[in-house]
Design a protein around this motif. Structure first.
Motif, mmCIF file in Angstrom:
data_model
loop_
_atom_site.group_PDB
_atom_site.id
_atom_site.type_symbol
_atom_site.label_atom_id
_atom_site.label_comp_id
_atom_site.label_asym_id
_atom_site.label_seq_id
_atom_site.Cartn_x
_atom_site.Cartn_y
_atom_site.Cartn_z
ATOM 1 N N PRO A 114 0.829 -1.209 0.000
ATOM 2 C CA PRO A 114 0.000 0.000 0.000
ATOM 3 C C PRO A 114 0.860 1.254 0.000
ATOM 4 C CG PRO A 114 0.078 -0.951 2.193
ATOM 5 C CD PRO A 114 0.813 -1.908 1.298
ATOM 6 N N VAL A 115 0.369 2.262 -0.701
ATOM 7 C CA VAL A 115 1.054 3.555 -0.755
ATOM 8 C C VAL A 115 0.194 4.574 -0.016
ATOM 9 C CG1 VAL A 115 1.957 5.370 -2.252
ATOM 10 C CG2 VAL A 115 2.114 2.968 -2.952
ATOM 11 N N PHE A 165 -3.204 6.416 9.378
ATOM 12 C CA PHE A 165 -3.587 5.008 9.515
ATOM 13 C C PHE A 165 -2.385 4.098 9.308
ATOM 14 C CE2 PHE A 165 -4.725 0.932 7.738
ATOM 15 C CZ PHE A 165 -5.611 0.459 8.680
ATOM 16 N N TRP A 166 -1.662 4.316 8.211
ATOM 17 C CA TRP A 166 -0.540 3.419 7.902
ATOM 18 C C TRP A 166 0.615 3.613 8.878
ATOM 19 C CZ3 TRP A 166 -1.743 -0.676 5.534
ATOM 20 C CH2 TRP A 166 -2.697 -0.690 4.512
ATOM 21 N N ASP A 204 -1.300 8.018 1.419
ATOM 22 C CA ASP A 204 -1.487 9.378 0.916
ATOM 23 C C ASP A 204 -1.807 10.277 2.111
ATOM 24 O OD1 ASP A 204 -4.191 8.851 1.494
ATOM 25 O OD2 ASP A 204 -4.528 8.116 -0.541
ATOM 26 N N SER A 206 -4.500 8.882 4.334
ATOM 27 C CA SER A 206 -4.286 7.575 4.973
ATOM 28 C C SER A 206 -2.992 7.480 5.761
ATOM 29 C CB SER A 206 -4.294 6.474 3.902
ATOM 30 O OG SER A 206 -3.195 6.603 3.023
ATOM 31 N N PRO A 225 -10.412 5.529 5.795
ATOM 32 C CA PRO A 225 -10.597 6.939 6.150
ATOM 33 C C PRO A 225 -11.197 7.758 5.020
ATOM 34 C CG PRO A 225 -8.253 6.417 5.882
ATOM 35 C CD PRO A 225 -8.997 5.121 5.825
#
Lengths: 438, 136
Positions: free
Chosen positions: B6-7, B15-16, B9, B12, B39
């Motif tokens: 996942p990338v 979250f990551w 942004d 997000s 989100p």
């Protein structure tokens, strides 16, 4: 030429009431190209552009309309199902051909401007860009005619297919997931309509009882109707009737989603001619009137829409359509919902309560007599499963049934109204046709 | 086998970052007391953007249903086929769900209805994703 973004044409809200222009717009013609599995990238008379020109000419001929009378073109510009999918399937960079095939236009892309030029349609004044898919395009055309944006409008839906396995390139070949894909791709969801529906389908089987193989009678009947459709892929390529054994032994794609639950990508084009009801009465064919068009675009609440959401969305879509058309379930004679994956069609059938089918009843209904010559001629078009992924069989069959020209598919029950769609539960549009303007 | 990476942004990133710290943190709307995942710029229920905050959740859930991907379209995951893709509902708010490949559970042998808890799996150097394991 306008863009569709500047034109507020959608009927995508709850409680809009009866459509103001009910019965004042009509379909006066249709045309189909041959349906090939793929374009061979050499035969210029079989390119997407050549097939689109052919479909338009057939639609105009069907209606008895001359090129100078066309003043509207609604055409979505990219529905390629080749190795990459979407615009990623474009050829570039590579050598092109002589004009008008000296760019992607006419090969993998079609738009109104290109068509008006190559077909020499001098009076086109409405050719929006960035238009949505066929499910919404027919609604956009209906509203544009009603609003006086144009009077004689071609609606064109090209579906291209090049060499290579379906959508194995582009972002599906990427090691990284950006945007909305960051929430699904790491676990294996490539983001298609197959995933949208397969989980709710599993939940459906658990909630109401039944197994995945209960879809077999529906899928087989779609293939049967397809073989009764001369222009479709199955009939025009001599395919044999699918059997229960073929279905239940076919390989899995997304277990329990089987190969035969999926439509076959094709290279083809279709066109429809929309006009005012008044003008249609003077054209070659009996008009097929539009009683309503409606759209929906419901946002998914979380990672994966579940059965509750899907049932709520489809209920709302049905209510919008029935309310706008001023009709109820018992008034719909021909019902052609979308079947691009067999696992979604029961949601529409039950939401629209066609022939009294309620939530949880679809599998029993499928097991009953749904043949076109029977009492419940469900999806008389054969849809995508029976004709290839043209996404237009639902519309053409509806028109033919109301005209009484469906040939061996002509239903034996009343055929005065028809409901058709290319939709997902979360987005798309429905259209209600009628033999009579009111 | 390698999973897709996942990338993050702007929306997000929090979250990551949480996942990379082995925490499951979701958007929470203080106005309507609802959790939200993935989100969004504003609360999908009440429309509030100002009342959205990040909240650690316990990371317990149940398996709702599952499929087995036998012929998917994602190149990077093809060597894994067939593999499970389960739908996990979060116990704290069952309207929130997640995907899981259920590490350690053989394909087709998913115990639907079983309890699961969050775990974290490395998909690239310095990048984890949230996964779920069967408990009990």
């Amino acid at each position: 030429m306008a863009t569709q973004n500047q034109y507020q044409w959608r009927r995508d809200k709850d409680g809009l009431g009866v459509w103001d222009h009910r019965g004042k717009v009509a379909v006066a013609g249709y045309g189909h190209s041959p349906v090939d599995r793929r374009w061979d990238e050499r035969s210029m008379d079989q390119s997407l552009g050549a097939y689109t020109i052919l479909a338009c000419r057939l639609a105009m001929e069907d209606a008895g309309v001359t090129p100078d009378q066309i003043d509207g073109i609604i055409c979505c510009d990219s529905h390629i199902a080749g190795g990459s999918g979407g615009t990623a399937s474009n050829w570039a960079p590579r050598p092109y051909f002589d004009p008008p095939y000296d760019s992607e236009l006419g090969l993998t892309l079609i738009n109104g401007e290109w068509l008006a030029k190559v077909m020499e349609l001098p009076n086109v004044r409405f050719a929006p860009t960035g238009v949505p898919t066929i499910g919404e395009m027919v609604g956009m055309a209906s509203q544009a005619i009603a609003d006086g944006k144009c009077n004689t409008c071609l609606v064109i839906y090209p579906t291209g297919n090049l060499e290579g396995r379906y959508r194995r390139g582009g972002e599906n070949a990427d090691d990284y997931a950006k945007g909305a894909r960051q929430w699904v791709a790491p676990w294996g969801n490539h983001g298609g309509n197959d995933f949208i529906n397969i989980f709710p389908h599993n939940q459906y089987c658990l909630k109401y009882g039944g197994t995945h193989d209960d879809l077999a009678p529906f899928v087989i009947n779609q293939h049967r109707n397809g073989l009764l459709t001369p222009w479709g892929y199955n009939a025009s390529h001599g395919l044999e009737q699918l059997t229960v054994e073929d279905y239940v032994t076919s390989r899995y794609i997304l277990n329990p989603l089987r190969l035969w639950d999926c439509d076959r990508p094709v290279n083809a084009s279709a066109a429809y001619l929309f006009t005012t009801a008044e003008r249609a009465r003077d054209m070659k064919q009996p008009p097929v009137y539009v009683l309503n068009h409606s759209q929906h675009n419901f946002p998914t609440r979380t990672t994966q829409s579940d059965l509750n959401e899907i049932e709520d969305w489809t209920d709302r879509a049905a209510k919008r359509m029935y309310e706008g058309a001023g009709l109820g379930p018992a008034d719909v004679d021909i019902f052609n919902p979308y079947d691009g994956y067999a696992t979604m069609t029961q949601f529409y059938l039950e939401a629209f309560q066609w022939h009294g089918v309620k939530r949880g009843d679809a599998f029993a209904f499928y097991a009953d007599d749904i043949r076109v010559e029977g009492p419940h001629p469900f999806s008389s078009s054969g849809g995508n499963l029976g004709n290839g992924r043209t996404r237009t069989a639902m519309y053409t069959d509806s028109i033919q049934q109301l005209r009484g020209t469906a040939g061996p598919r002509q239903v034996t029950v009343r055929a005065e109204t028809a409901l058709a769609a290319f939709v997902t539960p979360s987005s798309g549009g429905w259209i209600m046709f009628s033999k009579h303007p009111s | 086998m390698p999973k897709i990476i996942p990338v993050a942004d702007e929306l997000s990133k929090t979250f990551w970052d949480g996942v990379n710290d082995k925490r499951l943190i979701l958007q929470h709307c203080a106005a309507c007391e609802r959790l939200q995942y993935p989100p969004k710029p504003a609360c999908q229920f009440c429309g509030s953007g100002e009342k959205l905050e990040w909240k650690d959740v316990e990371g317990k859930g149940h398996i709702s249903t599952y499929i087995v991907i036998e012929d998917g379209r994602l190149n990077r995951r093809m060597p894994d086929q067939p593999y499970n893709l389960a739908l996990i509902t979060l116990d704290e708010d069952t309207s929130v769900n997640f995907y899981s490949n259920l590490p350690g559970v053989p394909p087709y042998e998913v115990p639907v209805g079983s309890a699961v808890e969050v775990m974290f799996e490395e998909v690239a150097p310095d990048q984890l994703i949230h996964e779920w394991k069967v408990v009990g």
